[in-house]
Design a protein around this motif. Structure first.
Motif, PDB file in Angstrom:
ATOM      1  N   GLN A 119     -14.000 -26.005 -21.684  1.00  0.00           N
ATOM      2  CA  GLN A 119     -14.271 -25.417 -20.397  1.00  0.00           C
ATOM      3  C   GLN A 119     -13.607 -23.870 -20.438  1.00  0.00           C
ATOM      4  OE1 GLN A 119     -13.310 -28.145 -16.754  1.00  0.00           O
ATOM      5  NE2 GLN A 119     -13.279 -29.550 -18.193  1.00  0.00           N
ATOM      6  N   GLY A 120     -14.068 -23.338 -21.526  1.00  0.00           N
ATOM      7  CA  GLY A 120     -13.561 -22.068 -21.628  1.00  0.00           C
ATOM      8  C   GLY A 120     -13.947 -21.054 -20.264  1.00  0.00           C
ATOM      9  N   LYS A 121     -12.719 -20.404 -19.597  1.00  0.00           N
ATOM     10  CA  LYS A 121     -13.075 -19.683 -18.529  1.00  0.00           C
ATOM     11  C   LYS A 121     -13.583 -18.141 -18.553  1.00  0.00           C
ATOM     12  CE  LYS A 121      -9.252 -21.078 -16.406  1.00  0.00           C
ATOM     13  NZ  LYS A 121      -8.533 -21.054 -15.094  1.00  0.00           N
ATOM     14  N   GLY A 122     -14.531 -17.797 -18.082  1.00  0.00           N
ATOM     15  CA  GLY A 122     -14.590 -16.374 -18.061  1.00  0.00           C
ATOM     16  C   GLY A 122     -14.213 -15.554 -16.755  1.00  0.00           C
ATOM     17  N   ARG A 123     -14.494 -14.438 -16.702  1.00  0.00           N
ATOM     18  CA  ARG A 123     -14.248 -13.894 -15.416  1.00  0.00           C
ATOM     19  C   ARG A 123     -15.379 -14.056 -14.366  1.00  0.00           C
ATOM     20  NH1 ARG A 123     -15.616  -8.119 -15.198  1.00  0.00           N
ATOM     21  NH2 ARG A 123     -14.701  -7.987 -13.212  1.00  0.00           N
ATOM     22  N   MET A 124     -15.283 -13.864 -13.194  1.00  0.00           N
ATOM     23  CA  MET A 124     -16.271 -14.338 -11.929  1.00  0.00           C
ATOM     24  C   MET A 124     -16.805 -15.555 -12.236  1.00  0.00           C
ATOM     25  SD  MET A 124     -16.908 -11.062 -10.833  1.00  0.00           S
ATOM     26  CE  MET A 124     -17.135  -9.362 -11.131  1.00  0.00           C
ATOM     27  N   GLU A 125     -15.863 -16.822 -12.413  1.00  0.00           N
ATOM     28  CA  GLU A 125     -16.086 -18.056 -12.479  1.00  0.00           C
ATOM     29  C   GLU A 125     -17.208 -18.472 -13.307  1.00  0.00           C
ATOM     30  OE1 GLU A 125     -14.621 -20.296 -10.066  1.00  0.00           O
ATOM     31  OE2 GLU A 125     -13.537 -18.307  -9.526  1.00  0.00           O
ATOM     32  N   ARG A 126     -17.306 -17.433 -14.573  1.00  0.00           N
ATOM     33  CA  ARG A 126     -18.411 -17.943 -15.717  1.00  0.00           C
ATOM     34  C   ARG A 126     -17.668 -18.743 -16.579  1.00  0.00           C
ATOM     35  NH1 ARG A 126     -19.305 -11.840 -15.867  1.00  0.00           N
ATOM     36  NH2 ARG A 126     -20.858 -11.557 -14.284  1.00  0.00           N
ATOM     37  N   GLN A 127     -18.600 -19.365 -17.440  1.00  0.00           N
ATOM     38  CA  GLN A 127     -18.010 -20.230 -18.535  1.00  0.00           C
ATOM     39  C   GLN A 127     -17.949 -19.201 -19.827  1.00  0.00           C
ATOM     40  OE1 GLN A 127     -20.534 -23.182 -19.782  1.00  0.00           O
ATOM     41  NE2 GLN A 127     -19.743 -24.786 -18.128  1.00  0.00           N
ATOM     42  N   TRP A 128     -16.942 -19.374 -20.848  1.00  0.00           N
ATOM     43  CA  TRP A 128     -16.898 -18.850 -21.896  1.00  0.00           C
ATOM     44  C   TRP A 128     -17.127 -19.731 -23.006  1.00  0.00           C
ATOM     45  CZ3 TRP A 128     -16.542 -13.971 -23.156  1.00  0.00           C
ATOM     46  CH2 TRP A 128     -16.009 -13.374 -24.250  1.00  0.00           C
ATOM     47  N   HIS A 129     -18.064 -19.337 -23.728  1.00  0.00           N
ATOM     48  CA  HIS A 129     -18.562 -20.269 -24.783  1.00  0.00           C
ATOM     49  C   HIS A 129     -17.574 -20.163 -26.147  1.00  0.00           C
ATOM     50  CE1 HIS A 129     -21.295 -21.553 -28.100  1.00  0.00           C
ATOM     51  NE2 HIS A 129     -21.540 -22.514 -27.124  1.00  0.00           N
ATOM     52  N   SER A 130     -16.879 -21.400 -26.368  1.00  0.00           N
ATOM     53  CA  SER A 130     -15.834 -21.496 -27.239  1.00  0.00           C
ATOM     54  C   SER A 130     -15.785 -22.258 -28.337  1.00  0.00           C
ATOM     55  CB  SER A 130     -14.452 -21.502 -26.640  1.00  0.00           C
ATOM     56  OG  SER A 130     -14.609 -20.992 -25.091  1.00  0.00           O
ATOM     57  N   ALA A 131     -16.834 -22.206 -29.384  1.00  0.00           N
ATOM     58  CA  ALA A 131     -17.110 -23.174 -30.255  1.00  0.00           C
ATOM     59  C   ALA A 131     -16.105 -23.341 -31.150  1.00  0.00           C
ATOM     60  CB  ALA A 131     -18.511 -22.763 -31.006  1.00  0.00           C
ATOM     61  N   LYS A 132     -15.958 -24.525 -31.894  1.00  0.00           N
ATOM     62  CA  LYS A 132     -14.903 -24.877 -32.709  1.00  0.00           C
ATOM     63  C   LYS A 132     -14.821 -24.069 -33.946  1.00  0.00           C
ATOM     64  CE  LYS A 132     -13.046 -28.979 -35.311  1.00  0.00           C
ATOM     65  NZ  LYS A 132     -13.308 -30.216 -35.871  1.00  0.00           N
ATOM     66  N   GLY A 133     -13.704 -23.543 -34.111  1.00  0.00           N
ATOM     67  CA  GLY A 133     -13.054 -22.671 -35.301  1.00  0.00           C
ATOM     68  C   GLY A 133     -13.895 -21.467 -35.292  1.00  0.00           C
ATOM     69  N   LYS A 134     -14.699 -20.966 -34.392  1.00  0.00           N
ATOM     70  CA  LYS A 134     -15.693 -19.898 -34.546  1.00  0.00           C
ATOM     71  C   LYS A 134     -15.074 -18.775 -34.033  1.00  0.00           C
ATOM     72  CE  LYS A 134     -19.081 -21.906 -36.459  1.00  0.00           C
ATOM     73  NZ  LYS A 134     -19.871 -21.574 -37.486  1.00  0.00           N
ATOM     74  N   GLY A 135     -14.051 -18.603 -33.302  1.00  0.00           N
ATOM     75  CA  GLY A 135     -13.476 -17.634 -32.683  1.00  0.00           C
ATOM     76  C   GLY A 135     -11.965 -17.754 -32.261  1.00  0.00           C
ATOM     77  N   ILE A 136     -11.429 -16.716 -31.731  1.00  0.00           N
ATOM     78  CA  ILE A 136      -9.898 -16.757 -31.121  1.00  0.00           C
ATOM     79  C   ILE A 136      -9.843 -16.969 -29.795  1.00  0.00           C
ATOM     80  CG2 ILE A 136      -7.851 -15.508 -30.818  1.00  0.00           C
ATOM     81  CD1 ILE A 136      -8.613 -13.820 -33.535  1.00  0.00           C
ATOM     82  N   TRP A 137      -9.538 -18.100 -29.470  1.00  0.00           N
ATOM     83  CA  TRP A 137      -9.389 -18.677 -27.987  1.00  0.00           C
ATOM     84  C   TRP A 137      -7.786 -18.713 -27.662  1.00  0.00           C
ATOM     85  CZ3 TRP A 137     -14.179 -17.370 -28.446  1.00  0.00           C
ATOM     86  CH2 TRP A 137     -15.156 -17.931 -29.280  1.00  0.00           C
ATOM     87  N   MET A 138      -7.301 -17.809 -27.067  1.00  0.00           N
ATOM     88  CA  MET A 138      -5.794 -17.580 -26.760  1.00  0.00           C
ATOM     89  C   MET A 138      -5.258 -17.113 -25.589  1.00  0.00           C
ATOM     90  SD  MET A 138      -4.184 -15.029 -29.630  1.00  0.00           S
ATOM     91  CE  MET A 138      -4.456 -13.291 -29.528  1.00  0.00           C
ATOM     92  N   SER A 139      -4.298 -17.326 -25.129  1.00  0.00           N
ATOM     93  CA  SER A 139      -3.613 -17.068 -23.836  1.00  0.00           C
ATOM     94  C   SER A 139      -2.326 -16.662 -24.208  1.00  0.00           C
ATOM     95  CB  SER A 139      -3.645 -18.062 -22.828  1.00  0.00           C
ATOM     96  OG  SER A 139      -5.254 -18.557 -22.392  1.00  0.00           O
ATOM     97  N   ILE A 140      -1.884 -15.730 -23.605  1.00  0.00           N
ATOM     98  CA  ILE A 140      -0.431 -15.156 -23.837  1.00  0.00           C
ATOM     99  C   ILE A 140       0.238 -15.041 -22.219  1.00  0.00           C
ATOM    100  CG2 ILE A 140       1.023 -13.207 -24.497  1.00  0.00           C
ATOM    101  CD1 ILE A 140      -1.427 -12.065 -25.950  1.00  0.00           C
ATOM    102  N   ILE A 141       1.466 -15.715 -22.500  1.00  0.00           N
ATOM    103  CA  ILE A 141       2.297 -15.639 -21.043  1.00  0.00           C
ATOM    104  C   ILE A 141       3.241 -14.501 -21.139  1.00  0.00           C
ATOM    105  CG2 ILE A 141       3.997 -17.117 -19.805  1.00  0.00           C
ATOM    106  CD1 ILE A 141       2.763 -19.496 -21.063  1.00  0.00           C
TER     107      ILE A 141
END
Ligand code: BTN
Length: 330
Positions: A119-141
């Motif tokens: 359930q990758g989240k984009g801006r404005m409540e959009r979805q972010w397509h985050s397929a397995k091993g295809k990209g960088i999906w990361m969050s920095i605190i």
């Protein structure tokens, strides 16, 4: 356990291309040689090729392009970003995990990475397509000592960092569409989502989510996205080493963030504008309340979009979407 392995990777890393003896490793880590051997086996499971030569010791020959806490830490030249790392093969969203981690006291610079998001989240409540091993999906605190009103500048800073790192990986000039879309050849390759927990005058923490399309082929994107999205691989025709890219983004992020905290937004603003998309051109800005045609001038010190309307008024826009006018609208 994890910290011993981390130290082990660090030691092997400082001695890149030279051997480090089992004896030395055992002294430095204060564990037995058989314990070291077990750690080596774990690293091999992560995809490292480790060479062990009698009377010489050990060295890492190749590091895998499999994202894990170990592989990212090995060769990560940062002082504090990513030193605490959470890697998940699958997550609903790294943003959600990062919020939980932050609320549980995770330190400044903690990084959450997932191979796949359901359930990758984009801006404005959009979805972010985050397929397995295809990209960088990361969050920095981050836990910056900053007025909450300045948090949007962190989004712009992150976009500039990602654009800058991308220049090394693709011949297409990366561009940033305000505030946070990173484009390659007019198609979106990356997006940034900043979320914040704050009191009136103090940021408790910020979570900066970075989604970067790395190794997708056109067929990997669902239909409506194909038109608008691209990846590094699509632009170069070559697959890209995701782990190296994560390390480069985190490394550059740490440096630029230090500049931002010391010198404020000015140097970041210039950097952002250098990559700014369609500066000087006519745009349409859709805000939640209205729509406005204007010439895009750049960004203001506070991170707002600056635009000049047809009656020469300079407007500051804080939230909205920008669209490019078609020939017939000009
Ligand atoms: C956007 O352009 O709309 C922002 C996209 C941000 C996507 C990233 S992927 C890692 C992090 N986790 C999420 O669920 N979203 C952000």
């Amino acid at each position: 356990m994890a910290s011993t392995r981390y130290r082990l990777i660090e030691l092997l890393n400082t001695n890149e291309n030279t051997y480090i003896s089992g004896q030395k490793l055992s002294e430095e880590l204060n564990i037995s040689r058989s314990a070291i051997w077990k750690h080596m086996k774990e690293l091999e499971k992560d995809g490292y090729t480790i060479e062990g030569v009698r009377r010489k010791g050990y060295r890492i020959v190749t590091s895998p392009d499999k994202v894990s806490e170990n592989t990212v830490l090995w060769g990560l030249g940062t002082d504090w970003i990513g030193k605490n790392m959470v890697h998940k093969q699958m997550a609903d969203s790294t943003q959600t995990i990062a919020h939980q981690e932050a609320l549980n006291g995770a330190p400044n610079g903690t990084v959450v990475i997932a191979d796949q998001q359901t359930q990758g989240k984009g801006r404005m409540e959009r979805q972010w397509h985050s397929a397995k091993g295809k990209g960088i999906w990361m969050s920095i605190i981050l836990r910056p000592d900053l007025n909450p009103g300045l948090a949007p500048q962190l989004t712009l800073m992150t976009a500039a960092v990602v654009a800058e790192v991308l220049t090394v990986h693709t011949p297409a000039n990366p561009k940033i569409k305000w505030p946070n879309d990173i484009l390659l050849n007019h198609k979106k390759a990356a997006g940034i989502l900043t979320e914040m927990q704050a009191e009136q005058d103090r940021i408790q923490y910020v979570v900066i989510g970075i989604g970067l399309n790395v190794n997708q082929m056109e067929t990997d994107f669902p239909d409506p996205l194909k038109e608008k999205a691209t990846s590094i691989r699509q632009e170069t025709g070559k697959s890209c080493h995701t782990t190296n890219l994560i390390q480069q983004i985190l490394g550059r992020f740490e440096q630029v963030y230090a500049t931002f905290m010391q010198n404020g937004f000015s140097p970041i603003k210039s950097k952002w504008e250098y990559y700014g998309y369609k500066i000087g051109e006519k745009i349409r800005i859709r805000t939640p309340r209205n729509s406005l045609d204007a010439v895009l001038l750049g960004i203001a010190e506070d991170g707002a979009l600056l635009a000049r309307t047809s009656d020469k008024e300079i407007k500051k826009i804080y939230s909205g979407e920008i669209e490019w006018l078609r020939e017939e609208d000009l």
